[in-house]
Motif scaffolding. Structure first.
Motif, PDB file in Angstrom:
ATOM      1  N   UNK A  88     -21.870 -60.373 -24.109  1.00 55.58           N
ATOM      2  CA  UNK A  88     -20.646 -60.030 -24.836  1.00 55.58           C
ATOM      3  C   UNK A  88     -20.499 -58.524 -24.979  1.00 55.58           C
ATOM      4  N   UNK A  89     -21.559 -57.879 -25.456  1.00 51.23           N
ATOM      5  CA  UNK A  89     -21.503 -56.424 -25.633  1.00 51.23           C
ATOM      6  C   UNK A  89     -21.314 -55.720 -24.296  1.00 51.23           C
ATOM      7  N   UNK A  90     -22.014 -56.197 -23.259  1.00 50.83           N
ATOM      8  CA  UNK A  90     -21.931 -55.560 -21.944  1.00 50.83           C
ATOM      9  C   UNK A  90     -20.552 -55.733 -21.330  1.00 50.83           C
ATOM     10  N   UNK A 113     -26.450 -49.619 -14.419  1.00 47.39           N
ATOM     11  CA  UNK A 113     -25.542 -50.630 -14.973  1.00 47.39           C
ATOM     12  C   UNK A 113     -26.304 -51.899 -15.321  1.00 47.39           C
ATOM     13  N   UNK A 114     -27.170 -52.352 -14.405  1.00 52.98           N
ATOM     14  CA  UNK A 114     -27.988 -53.547 -14.682  1.00 52.98           C
ATOM     15  C   UNK A 114     -28.975 -53.282 -15.813  1.00 52.98           C
ATOM     16  N   UNK A 115     -29.538 -52.079 -15.851  1.00 48.87           N
ATOM     17  CA  UNK A 115     -30.491 -51.739 -16.904  1.00 48.87           C
ATOM     18  C   UNK A 115     -29.818 -51.753 -18.269  1.00 48.87           C
ATOM     19  N   UNK A 116     -28.555 -51.363 -18.341  1.00 47.59           N
ATOM     20  CA  UNK A 116     -27.847 -51.379 -19.621  1.00 47.59           C
ATOM     21  C   UNK A 116     -27.742 -52.797 -20.152  1.00 47.59           C
ATOM     22  N   UNK A 117     -27.457 -53.766 -19.273  1.00 44.61           N
ATOM     23  CA  UNK A 117     -27.372 -55.166 -19.697  1.00 44.61           C
ATOM     24  C   UNK A 117     -28.730 -55.672 -20.184  1.00 44.61           C
ATOM     25  N   UNK A 118     -29.786 -55.408 -19.421  1.00 43.59           N
ATOM     26  CA  UNK A 118     -31.121 -55.884 -19.794  1.00 43.59           C
ATOM     27  C   UNK A 118     -31.604 -55.237 -21.091  1.00 43.59           C
ATOM     28  N   UNK A 119     -31.286 -53.961 -21.288  1.00 42.76           N
ATOM     29  CA  UNK A 119     -31.672 -53.279 -22.526  1.00 42.76           C
ATOM     30  C   UNK A 119     -30.972 -53.894 -23.724  1.00 42.76           C
ATOM     31  N   UNK A 154     -27.375 -49.974 -24.664  1.00 43.64           N
ATOM     32  CA  UNK A 154     -26.535 -50.628 -23.651  1.00 43.64           C
ATOM     33  C   UNK A 154     -25.265 -49.814 -23.403  1.00 43.64           C
ATOM     34  N   UNK A 155     -24.637 -49.412 -24.489  1.00 46.28           N
ATOM     35  CA  UNK A 155     -23.360 -48.686 -24.374  1.00 46.28           C
ATOM     36  C   UNK A 155     -23.538 -47.363 -23.644  1.00 46.28           C
ATOM     37  N   UNK A 156     -24.488 -46.569 -24.064  1.00 40.89           N
ATOM     38  CA  UNK A 156     -24.594 -45.230 -23.491  1.00 40.89           C
ATOM     39  C   UNK A 156     -25.253 -45.228 -22.119  1.00 40.89           C
ATOM     40  N   UNK A 157     -26.114 -46.220 -21.829  1.00 44.59           N
ATOM     41  CA  UNK A 157     -26.615 -46.348 -20.458  1.00 44.59           C
ATOM     42  C   UNK A 157     -25.472 -46.762 -19.529  1.00 44.59           C
TER      43      UNK A 157
END
Length: 309
Positions: A88-90, A113-119, A154-157
């Motif tokens: 949801x956030x991603x 981009x993928x790392x932001x979701x996993x984080x 997630x947001x800033x990555x």
């Protein structure tokens, strides 16, 4: 987020030239207003908000189902809730990035981009693990702060993965302000979500939504993009046209999960009403006066107690 082109003069350029005549607070407020009202596609922003609302409702509904379950079912529902919250956030953040018009070629760095979701999923999972079933408010507040750190990362990555054919500059005061306000809202959200009072629990989801909005608006307003023809997009950058179908699939999944959560909630309420009616029927058979109390308030009483009263 603001952008400038060589030889192009608009309100944003005037804002940048007039920094010396305005206080820092006035400049930051004008940056936020310009970002919100001029730099985003309103239809995509409406879509981002709809996905966020549906995803938050789905996550909370499935989390409540996890609390009602036991054993392996509880772990499974909790895992689904955590993944749904991260998606949801991603998805909200990525759709809002697609809604932004930088005025130049843009793309997304795939690994970051993928790392932001996993984080985000990891931070949410840790926060939920600390919060679920806890009655101590400070414990839930700390869990909310951890969850907020995951979503802020997630947001800033995700924003750092946004590549353009130009130079990028950050206003760190806006970054810090958005993180501080967002973490506060996330902490309050999880603290409210665990309250016994149903009225207070209802503030949990709106506070999460407000925190996500604060992070996005603050982060986008903190960035200034300056077009530079000498800067080329990396060869690995994923174009927005490729990201859009992925976001559509994630959004559809969250919408389906929201319907599943609604059905689970309605079923749980019906089951609770049946159980309460069964208990009332059994209590009415007894000759003794019986009452069920919630603190100092009588929630229900059998017929014998009514006659005695």
């Amino acid at each position: 987020m603001r952008w400038r082109k060589a030889g192009f003069v608009d309100e944003t350029d005037f804002l940048l030239r007039s920094r010396r005549q305005r206080s820092p607070a006035e400049v930051e407020m004008q940056s936020i207003l310009t970002c919100v009202t001029q730099a985003h596609n309103p239809r995509l922003m409406l879509l981002a908000g709809s996905v966020c609302i549906a995803g938050i409702y789905a996550s909370f509904s499935v989390a409540n189902q996890a609390v009602r379950s036991e054993g392996a079912a509880r772990r499974n529902w909790a895992g689904i809730s955590i993944v749904a919250a991260g998606c949801t956030a991603w998805a909200t953040h990525m759709i809002a990035l697609l809604a932004f018009d930088p005025g130049m070629a843009a793309g997304f760095e795939p690994i970051m981009t993928a790392l932001s979701l996993l984080t985000g999923i990891g931070g949410i999972g840790l926060g939920m693990a600390l919060a679920v079933g806890r009655r101590h408010r400070l414990r839930r507040l700390a869990a909310g702060l951890i969850l907020g750190l995951g979503i802020a990362a997630l947001h800033y990555l995700g924003q750092a993965s946004y590549r353009v054919t130009g130079q990028v500059a950050w206003d760190m005061s806006l970054v810090a302000g958005s993180c501080l306000m967002g973490l506060t809202l996330f902490g309050l959200a999880l603290m409210m979500a665990g309250e016994r009072n149903r009225g207070l629990r209802r503030f949990g989801a709106p506070l999460v939504l407000a925190a996500i909005v604060v992070l996005h608006i603050g982060g986008m307003s903190a960035v200034t993009l300056t077009f530079d023809p000498e800067v080329a997009l990396p060869s690995t950058a994923v174009p927005p046209a490729t990201i859009a179908p992925i976001l559509a699939a994630v959004s559809l999944g969250l919408l389906i999960l929201a319907f599943v959560g609604l059905r689970l909630t309605l079923h749980a309420r019906a089951q609770q009403q049946q159980d309460q009616q069964r208990l009332r029927d059994l209590a009415n058979i007894a000759l003794e006066g019986l009452a069920v109390c919630d603190g100092e308030v009588i929630a229900t009483a059998n017929h014998s107690l009514e006659r005695l009263s």
